[in-house]
Motif scaffolding. Structure first.
Motif, short mmCIF file in Angstrom:
data_model
loop_
_atom_site.label_atom_id
_atom_site.label_comp_id
_atom_site.label_asym_id
_atom_site.label_seq_id
_atom_site.Cartn_x
_atom_site.Cartn_y
_atom_site.Cartn_z
N ILE A 1 0.26 -61.62 100.82
CA ILE A 1 -0.05 -60.39 100.08
C ILE A 1 1.05 -59.38 100.39
N VAL A 2 1.84 -59.05 99.38
CA VAL A 2 2.97 -58.14 99.60
C VAL A 2 2.83 -56.83 98.83
N ASP A 3 1.85 -56.79 97.92
CA ASP A 3 1.64 -55.56 97.16
C ASP A 3 0.21 -55.56 96.65
N THR A 4 -0.43 -54.39 96.60
CA THR A 4 -1.79 -54.33 96.08
C THR A 4 -1.86 -53.26 95.00
N ASN A 5 -2.83 -53.43 94.14
CA ASN A 5 -3.01 -52.46 93.05
C ASN A 5 -4.50 -52.37 92.72
N TYR A 6 -5.29 -51.98 93.71
CA TYR A 6 -6.74 -51.92 93.54
C TYR A 6 -7.17 -50.57 92.93
N LEU B 1 -10.52 -43.72 104.51
CA LEU B 1 -9.26 -44.39 104.19
C LEU B 1 -9.46 -45.89 104.33
N VAL B 2 -9.06 -46.63 103.31
CA VAL B 2 -9.06 -48.09 103.37
C VAL B 2 -7.61 -48.51 103.56
N MET B 3 -7.31 -49.05 104.75
CA MET B 3 -5.92 -49.40 105.09
C MET B 3 -5.76 -50.92 105.04
N ILE B 4 -4.89 -51.36 104.15
CA ILE B 4 -4.64 -52.80 103.99
C ILE B 4 -3.32 -53.16 104.65
N ALA B 5 -3.37 -54.07 105.60
CA ALA B 5 -2.15 -54.56 106.26
C ALA B 5 -1.61 -55.71 105.42
N THR B 6 -0.49 -55.48 104.74
CA THR B 6 0.11 -56.52 103.91
C THR B 6 0.93 -57.47 104.79
N ASP B 7 1.50 -58.47 104.15
CA ASP B 7 2.35 -59.43 104.86
C ASP B 7 3.83 -59.04 104.78
N ARG B 8 4.10 -57.80 104.33
CA ARG B 8 5.49 -57.36 104.27
C ARG B 8 6.09 -57.29 105.68
N LEU B 9 7.38 -57.54 105.74
CA LEU B 9 8.12 -57.48 107.00
C LEU B 9 9.18 -56.40 106.88
N SER B 10 9.15 -55.45 107.82
CA SER B 10 10.12 -54.36 107.82
C SER B 10 10.96 -54.44 109.09
#
Length: 316
Positions: A4-9, A33-42
């Protein structure tokens, strides 16, 4: 690789969405606040082009565990975790600084030291240190909170106060909470045979004006860990420490001529490399948390997250 790299809920009573480097934060009715931890790597303040399987779950579950392990010391924003990738908490106004605390001369501090600097964020560093030496006392080296992909910048306590980024009264609390959390994090790490080298904390204020810990805590993205076993020998031999953090990603990027500077190109991340990073994150989880990692069902991760968040919001 179902990541999951981007959300659009579009959740009920949703007011806005903030998308950070890794986390996406949904404001629900200016209350939650609903905080979603994506699989993006920074790395180097740059988001890599591909996600890392299970990374978001790993970060979210470590942060949850550490919040619960420190809530007797410092209040935090967390209310619930309705999904492996999701944390729900109180709406807070974040302070515009990250509280970085360092017990050892590593990472950014070591690079600055090697460049000849002996003062970091207004804090003096002794002469004669070698990389990964322990400081006599942990030092707090804050940074500004970058907006829109800009780089975080070092800033001193004096600059924070003179620019009125944080009031003196609040900043004293931030420093006190930072030291308490680092001490507890150090004790938790020791039980796992680890050294908590450095970390960062973020704080916010609730509507009632209470200062609380927000975002992640003691994860491999926000912290650096060494193994206790062999630490002294490695220092004496002046060889690199074996470490648990995403520094291995930074080092891979550096070896491929990328440090987030203008004109530099992100090296290709093959399937093999992506899988190796995922395996390393699972190793980090099991070492830091002290439990076996259980992979969540990722056959349709976006749908799973939406369903779990909706179920939670409906019962609230």
């Amino acid at each position: 690789m179902n990541t999951i790299v981007d959300t659009n809920y579009n959740f009920p009573k949703q007011k806005s969405v903030y998308k950070g480097k890794v986390r996406e934060v949904y404001n629900i009715d200016d209350e939650l606040l609903v905080m979603i931890a994506t699989d993006r790597l920074s790395a180097f303040d740059v988001v890599m082009p591909r996600g890392i399987p299970f990374k978001g779950q790993i970060l979210n579950q470590i942060a949850t565990k550490m919040m619960k392990a420190t809530e007797d010391l410092v209040p935090n924003w967390l209310i619930a975790t309705p999904d492996p990738n999701v944390a729900v908490g109180h709406l807070c106004e974040p302070f515009k600084v990250e509280m970085v605390i360092r017990g050892y001369l590593s990472g950014h501090a070591a690079r600055e030291y090697k460049a000849g600097k002996r003062v970091l964020c207004g804090v003096p560093m002794a002469e004669g240190l070698i990389e990964n030496d322990k400081f006599p006392e942990p030092i707090i080296t804050p940074s500004t909170k970058a907006e829109n992909g800009e780089h975080d910048e070092d800033i001193s306590r004096e600059e924070i106060l003179s620019q009125n980024i944080v009031s003196k009264e609040d900043y004293v609390v931030l420093e006190e909470y930072t030291r308490k959390l680092f001490q507890r994090g150090t004790e938790i790490a020791e039980k796992q045979g680890l050294i908590l080298v450095d970390t960062k904390y973020e704080f916010g204020k609730t509507k009632e004006g209470k200062i609380v810990l927000i975002d992640e805590i003691h994860t491999p993205d926000s912290s650096r860990y060494f193994y206790i076993e062999g630490y002294e020998e490695r220092q004496q031999q002046k060889v690199a420490q074996k470490q648990l953090s995403k520094e291995f990603v930074r080092q891979w990027l550096i070896s491929n001529d990328f440090q987030g500077k203008e004109g530099q190109k992100i090296p290709e991340m093959t399937d093999e490399y992506i899988n190796s990073v995922s395996e390393r994150y699972i190793e980090l989880y099991e070492n830091i948390a002290g439990t076996t990692f259980v992979k969540a069902d990722v056959s349709n991760v976006e749908e799973r997250i939406e369903k779990n968040v909706l179920n939670y919001l409906e019962t609230e």
